[in-house]
Design a protein around this motif. Structure first.
Motif, PDB file in Angstrom:
ATOM      1  N   ALA A 274       0.708  -1.261   0.037  1.00  0.00           N
ATOM      2  CA  ALA A 274      -0.095   0.127  -0.100  1.00  0.00           C
ATOM      3  C   ALA A 274       0.829   1.335   0.127  1.00  0.00           C
ATOM      4  O   ALA A 274       0.706   2.132  -0.744  1.00  0.00           O
ATOM      5  CB  ALA A 274      -0.867  -0.055   1.180  1.00  0.00           C
ATOM      6  N   ALA A 275       2.018   1.290   0.833  1.00  0.00           N
ATOM      7  CA  ALA A 275       2.832   2.447   0.858  1.00  0.00           C
ATOM      8  C   ALA A 275       3.616   2.585  -0.348  1.00  0.00           C
ATOM      9  O   ALA A 275       3.599   3.930  -0.881  1.00  0.00           O
ATOM     10  CB  ALA A 275       3.811   2.181   1.806  1.00  0.00           C
ATOM     11  N   MET A 276       3.903   1.609  -1.281  1.00  0.00           N
ATOM     12  CA  MET A 276       4.576   1.904  -2.228  1.00  0.00           C
ATOM     13  C   MET A 276       3.679   2.270  -3.386  1.00  0.00           C
ATOM     14  O   MET A 276       3.887   3.054  -4.206  1.00  0.00           O
ATOM     15  CB  MET A 276       5.331   0.426  -2.895  1.00  0.00           C
ATOM     16  N   PHE A 277       2.540   1.815  -3.512  1.00  0.00           N
ATOM     17  CA  PHE A 277       1.511   2.201  -4.420  1.00  0.00           C
ATOM     18  C   PHE A 277       1.013   3.514  -4.220  1.00  0.00           C
ATOM     19  O   PHE A 277       0.680   4.428  -5.021  1.00  0.00           O
ATOM     20  CB  PHE A 277       0.214   1.202  -4.477  1.00  0.00           C
ATOM     21  N   ALA A 278       0.853   3.950  -3.024  1.00  0.00           N
ATOM     22  CA  ALA A 278       0.536   5.316  -2.604  1.00  0.00           C
ATOM     23  C   ALA A 278       1.476   6.297  -2.988  1.00  0.00           C
ATOM     24  O   ALA A 278       1.042   7.087  -3.621  1.00  0.00           O
ATOM     25  CB  ALA A 278       0.391   5.569  -1.113  1.00  0.00           C
ATOM     26  N   ALA A 279       2.772   5.630  -3.034  1.00  0.00           N
ATOM     27  CA  ALA A 279       3.526   6.738  -3.311  1.00  0.00           C
ATOM     28  C   ALA A 279       3.690   7.008  -5.059  1.00  0.00           C
ATOM     29  O   ALA A 279       3.828   8.270  -5.487  1.00  0.00           O
ATOM     30  CB  ALA A 279       5.274   6.188  -3.131  1.00  0.00           C
ATOM     31  N   ALA A 280       3.374   5.733  -5.783  1.00  0.00           N
ATOM     32  CA  ALA A 280       3.257   5.871  -7.379  1.00  0.00           C
ATOM     33  C   ALA A 280       1.909   6.674  -7.680  1.00  0.00           C
ATOM     34  O   ALA A 280       2.287   7.202  -8.799  1.00  0.00           O
ATOM     35  CB  ALA A 280       3.310   4.480  -7.791  1.00  0.00           C
ATOM     36  N   LEU A 281       1.179   6.820  -6.927  1.00  0.00           N
ATOM     37  CA  LEU A 281      -0.075   7.411  -7.084  1.00  0.00           C
ATOM     38  C   LEU A 281      -0.288   8.863  -6.672  1.00  0.00           C
ATOM     39  O   LEU A 281      -0.683   9.661  -7.471  1.00  0.00           O
ATOM     40  CB  LEU A 281      -1.403   6.593  -6.699  1.00  0.00           C
ATOM     41  N   LEU A 282       0.457   9.164  -5.681  1.00  0.00           N
ATOM     42  CA  LEU A 282       0.522  10.349  -5.154  1.00  0.00           C
ATOM     43  C   LEU A 282       1.395  11.353  -5.394  1.00  0.00           C
ATOM     44  O   LEU A 282       1.493  12.758  -5.579  1.00  0.00           O
ATOM     45  CB  LEU A 282       0.520  10.492  -3.678  1.00  0.00           C
ATOM     46  N   LEU A 283       2.673  10.888  -5.877  1.00  0.00           N
ATOM     47  CA  LEU A 283       3.642  11.556  -6.386  1.00  0.00           C
ATOM     48  C   LEU A 283       3.483  11.826  -8.056  1.00  0.00           C
ATOM     49  O   LEU A 283       3.076  11.303  -8.522  1.00  0.00           O
ATOM     50  CB  LEU A 283       5.253  10.868  -6.150  1.00  0.00           C
ATOM     51  N   ASP A 284       4.257  13.015  -8.371  1.00  0.00           N
ATOM     52  CA  ASP A 284       4.327  12.946  -9.903  1.00  0.00           C
ATOM     53  C   ASP A 284       5.661  13.751 -10.216  1.00  0.00           C
ATOM     54  O   ASP A 284       6.337  14.021  -9.309  1.00  0.00           O
ATOM     55  CB  ASP A 284       2.989  13.865 -10.153  1.00  0.00           C
ATOM     56  N   ASP A 285       5.697  14.111 -11.340  1.00  0.00           N
ATOM     57  CA  ASP A 285       6.873  14.917 -11.935  1.00  0.00           C
ATOM     58  C   ASP A 285       7.209  16.251 -11.189  1.00  0.00           C
ATOM     59  O   ASP A 285       8.149  16.582 -11.197  1.00  0.00           O
ATOM     60  CB  ASP A 285       6.808  15.068 -13.414  1.00  0.00           C
ATOM     61  N   GLY A 286       6.212  16.883 -10.696  1.00  0.00           N
ATOM     62  CA  GLY A 286       6.529  18.266 -10.001  1.00  0.00           C
ATOM     63  C   GLY A 286       6.705  18.050  -8.541  1.00  0.00           C
ATOM     64  O   GLY A 286       7.188  18.687  -7.837  1.00  0.00           O
ATOM     65  N   SER A 287       6.719  16.789  -8.091  1.00  0.00           N
ATOM     66  CA  SER A 287       7.129  16.453  -6.834  1.00  0.00           C
ATOM     67  C   SER A 287       8.603  16.707  -6.458  1.00  0.00           C
ATOM     68  O   SER A 287       9.558  16.081  -7.052  1.00  0.00           O
ATOM     69  CB  SER A 287       6.670  15.071  -6.068  1.00  0.00           C
ATOM     70  N   VAL A 288       8.966  17.119  -5.095  1.00  0.00           N
ATOM     71  CA  VAL A 288      10.364  17.298  -4.772  1.00  0.00           C
ATOM     72  C   VAL A 288      10.713  16.123  -4.383  1.00  0.00           C
ATOM     73  O   VAL A 288      10.278  15.416  -3.595  1.00  0.00           O
ATOM     74  CB  VAL A 288      10.479  18.317  -3.421  1.00  0.00           C
ATOM     75  N   PHE A 289      12.061  15.564  -4.918  1.00  0.00           N
ATOM     76  CA  PHE A 289      12.372  14.100  -4.921  1.00  0.00           C
ATOM     77  C   PHE A 289      13.873  13.943  -5.069  1.00  0.00           C
ATOM     78  O   PHE A 289      14.384  14.773  -6.068  1.00  0.00           O
ATOM     79  CB  PHE A 289      11.670  13.402  -5.888  1.00  0.00           C
ATOM     80  N   PRO A 290      14.552  13.163  -4.418  1.00  0.00           N
ATOM     81  CA  PRO A 290      14.059  12.101  -3.266  1.00  0.00           C
ATOM     82  C   PRO A 290      13.484  12.915  -2.101  1.00  0.00           C
ATOM     83  O   PRO A 290      12.216  12.704  -1.917  1.00  0.00           O
ATOM     84  CB  PRO A 290      14.986  11.129  -3.104  1.00  0.00           C
ATOM     85  N   GLY A 291      14.251  13.456  -1.264  1.00  0.00           N
ATOM     86  CA  GLY A 291      13.795  13.996  -0.168  1.00  0.00           C
ATOM     87  C   GLY A 291      12.991  13.441   0.615  1.00  0.00           C
ATOM     88  O   GLY A 291      13.069  11.824   0.816  1.00  0.00           O
ATOM     89  N   TRP A 292      12.161  14.045   1.531  1.00  0.00           N
ATOM     90  CA  TRP A 292      11.277  13.244   2.456  1.00  0.00           C
ATOM     91  C   TRP A 292      10.519  12.327   1.489  1.00  0.00           C
ATOM     92  O   TRP A 292       9.988  11.376   2.062  1.00  0.00           O
ATOM     93  CB  TRP A 292      10.463  14.179   3.384  1.00  0.00           C
ATOM     94  N   ASN A 293      10.097  12.744   0.376  1.00  0.00           N
ATOM     95  CA  ASN A 293       8.893  11.789  -0.350  1.00  0.00           C
ATOM     96  C   ASN A 293       9.456  10.395  -0.630  1.00  0.00           C
ATOM     97  O   ASN A 293       8.766   9.541  -0.907  1.00  0.00           O
ATOM     98  CB  ASN A 293       8.689  12.706  -1.525  1.00  0.00           C
ATOM     99  N   ALA A 294      10.705  10.370  -0.744  1.00  0.00           N
ATOM    100  CA  ALA A 294      11.434   8.965  -1.008  1.00  0.00           C
ATOM    101  C   ALA A 294      11.289   7.861   0.219  1.00  0.00           C
ATOM    102  O   ALA A 294      11.477   6.703  -0.033  1.00  0.00           O
ATOM    103  CB  ALA A 294      12.732   9.215  -1.426  1.00  0.00           C
TER     104      ALA A 294
END
Length: 713
Positions: A274-294
């Motif tokens: 669920a956590a991995m799919f949530a990241a794949a669905l909620l993040l996008d090309d405009g997300s600051v990454f990696p940072g906390w989002n990773a």
């Protein structure tokens, strides 16, 4: 940070690396659940399948999984866990151990990489125009040498390459990060093993503390630069090591985690997925990454591994152990290698445009080719556990595979260079050394010359890619963030000039250097370039929407230094131009102009030139693909000639020391802006004039420069 061309990588490991670390005497942990020990862990193979699936879907249909690029983070955790576990079981404490480890990596990875690169390069030679060979060869070269991540960092910070077309090999960036990890990680573990013996310290605990410290330091660095330098944070090894280190920490300390109840253990994989799919669905090309989002995908991957493939009524084994899932996991490395080149190269091979149906057709082809690659390339070269002469075999394979790829890349680059050189020689024969207008280039639109129409390209697409003024090249004459000392170049008559002219603005001032240089050489003048990338020539940068907030202070400091030099009394004229298509008010430029005229320096503002300004419209590439239809690569004046608040400000001032020049009639006809004028390709990229075309504008710019110089007297 956009991730549109970021192709996260995957890794499949040697058979011995499929296992969790050998359990010690501790309480049985979650990570040591069934499937651990010395047997391949099917849950990890399923995790590989999930990760590569995220990546493939993201690349094929990015709107379905806008954050599918997190698959690379999942692979990093897996690799860190497996490699650390293997090295802990057999730490390399000497050159032989290090050599054998690296040789096994070479035997496992290099043949498949070389085959992918060679087949893709041959396809490029077969179906793509010559202008695309250079990029393909350069990216293949850095991919084979496992430094593609640093190449992409360079491209992202290079003003002329930042919007370039995607390379079939740029997905090798993550493999480069992992190979660099494989180079240094055994050295670290071996050093800790040696010191542990000499200091009589517990090896496993000492290594765990060391790896945890490296992981935390890398994570802190990633947080520090993810907002300020997103490309560096995304691609650089130091900013990504923490994800592999997280897997290493799990390999060392995971055995300390006591096994929870059967129900809780069964819930762990579900929560992880669920956590991995949530990241794949909620993040996008405009997300600051990696940072906390990773943290979301990496901690999800760590939790999945830690769960240890639990059995029971709520278990995921019905899915993770299924044959198709295991197949994808087993060939995930090959899927990763092949899916991106096939997506980019197969449509032109088939003569088709990308479509949903074509992509659906590609998916089984990718799987089939990946199975063949795994079966007949990877498995044939893989070193069996306990096999002898691994080091020698690894060295031979490394030299052969690298030699083949490097040789083909160098041959392609030499071919492109030869074609570009021939174009340069033809141009030299036709170019005029005076300021008299000719039918070459911009003069072809001069009605007084009555030039005949031509369908011959004097400057070819291969040549035009290098036909760039030095004033807009980072590392030569361009000031580019993060700004250091002011960079300025002198052209024209630099020994004993009779006049000194300053060229000031952003890169759309810089691409006027060739014309000004030709004028200066004719009259014995000197031109000094003061070109700032990502800045406008405005005293208060925050007044322009075209300046990014992070650059306000830097732009103001650099602009202040430039104005101090231009008003020092040594300049007879300042030529200004800029690209500012944001809603900047013209009066934002008045203070800068008045600062110059107040010091007695006349100002000539040159109106911004037309340009496609669309990364998808690469003139040289478009002309290569449409050799018989140049109009397909052109535009209209309404589309390509945009607002220019600097020019508007200068015209409205009414100051006799401020003059203007608009040469766009020499670049566009009444209803058409052509990509080729007088046999010369107009644009070196979607943004800037080619140096050759700009030089042919010198006869039309000269009268304005002479008039502006007279206005100062």
């Amino acid at each position: 940070m956009g991730h549109t061309f970021d192709a996260p990588g995957s890794r499949t490991s040697d058979p011995e690396l499929h296992d969790a670390p050998r359990p010690g005497a501790e309480q049985r942990s979650v990570a040591e659940a069934p499937g651990a020990g010395h047997h391949p862990r099917k849950d990890i193979q399923a995790l590989r399948a999930l990760a590569v699936g995220l990546v493939v879907v993201y690349h094929f249909w990015p709107t379905l999984l806008p954050g599918g690029y997190v698959g690379v983070d999942v692979f990093f955790v897996i690799s860190g866990f497996l490699i650390t576990g293997a090295l802990v079981r057999r730490p390399p404490t000497g050159l032989r151990g290090l050599g054998d480890f690296w040789a096994r990596r070479v035997l496992r990875l290099a043949p498949a990489v070389a085959v992918t690169l060679l087949v893709s390069l041959l396809t490029i030679i077969w179906v793509l125009p010559l202008v695309e060979w250079r990029s393909g060869a350069e990216h293949a070269l850095t991919s084979m040498l496992y430094v593609e991540n640093w190449r992409l960092i360079s491209d992202a910070t290079d003003y002329l390459r930042a919007d370039g077309t995607p390379s079939p090999f740029q997905h090798f960036w993550s493999l480069s990060v992992e190979e660099q990890f494989y180079l240094g990680w055994p050295l670290l573990i071996g050093l800790v093993a040696i010191l542990s013996v000499r200091l009589r310290a517990p090896f496993r605990s000492s290594l765990g503390v060391c790896i945890a410290a490296v992981t935390l330091a890398s994570f802190a660095y990633s947080l520090l630069i993810s907002w300020s330098q997103p490309s560096l944070a995304y691609f650089s090894t130091p900013a990504r090591i923490w994800e592999l280190g997280l897997g290493g920490v799990l390999a060392i300390w995971g055995s300390q985690v006591r096994r929870p109840s059967r129900t809780a253990a069964a819930v762990m994989p579900w929560s992880a997925v669920a956590a991995m799919f949530a990241a794949a669905l909620l993040l996008d090309d405009g997300s600051v990454f990696p940072g906390w989002n990773a943290l979301l995908p990496t901690l999800g991957a760590a939790l999945f591994i830690l769960a240890g493939d639990p059995d029971g009524r709520l278990s995921l084994r019905g899915v993770t152990h299924a044959g198709p899932v295991q197949l994808v996991g087993n060939i995930s490395y090959a899927i990763y290698l092949w899916h991106w080149p096939m997506l980019l190269l197969l449509p032109p091979v088939l003569g088709l445009d990308e479509s949903t149906w074509l992509k659906l057709l590609l998916l089984p082809l990718v799987v089939a080719l990946s199975w063949v690659s795994t079966r007949f390339v990877e498995d044939r070269f893989r070193a069996a556990p306990g096999s002898r002469n691994v080091g020698r075999r690894g060295l031979v394979v490394l030299l052969v595979t690298t030699g083949l790829v490097v040789s083909l890349c160098l041959a392609m680059l030499a071919w492109v260079d030869r074609e570009a050189e021939e174009s340069g020689q033809r141009l030299a024969q036709l170019s005029s050394t005076t300021l008299e207008p000719t039918c070459l280039g911009a003069g072809a639109l001069d009605e007084e010359l009555s030039c005949p129409d031509t369908d011959e390209l004097i400057t070819t697409p291969e040549f035009i890619r290098t036909d760039i003024p030095s004033s807009i090249v980072d590392g030569q004459c361009l000031n580019w963030p993060p700004f250091g000392d002011l960079v300025s170049c002198e052209v024209g008559e630099t020994e004993s000039p009779t006049k000194r002219i300053g060229l000031y603005g952003n890169s759309h001032a810089g691409h006027w250097q060739p014309a000004l240089e030709a004028i200066a050489e004719e009259h014995g003048w000197q031109v000094d370039t003061f070109v700032m990338g990502m800045c406008q020539p405005i005293i208060d940068s925050d007044r322009s929407p075209g300046v990014l907030p992070d650059n306000y202070a830097q732009c103001d400091r650099l602009g202040g230094e430039i104005l101090d030099q231009l008003t020092s009394g040594d300049y007879d004229l300042v030529v200004m131009s800029t690209m500012d298509h944001h809603p900047t008010e013209p009066d934002a430029y008045v203070d800068t102009i008045e600062r110059l005229t107040g010091a007695g320096v006349p100002v000539l503002t040159v109106r911004d030139t037309p340009a496609p300004l669309d990364p998808e419209v690469d003139t040289s590439l478009c002309l290569s693909r449409n050799p018989d239809d140049w109009d397909a690569c052109g535009g209209t004046p309404a589309e390509w000639i945009r607002q220019d608040p600097l020019y508007d400000a200068a015209k409205a001032m009414g100051d006799p020391m401020v003059t203007t020049a608009d040469l766009n009639e020499h670049l566009c006809r009444e209803e058409q802006c052509d990509p080729v004028i007088g046999g010369v390709i107009v644009y070196a990229d979607p943004n800037h004039m080619s140096a050759t075309l700009n030089r042919t504008l010198a006869p039309y710019l000269e009268p304005h420069v002479v008039r502006a110089l007279r206005s100062g007297h």
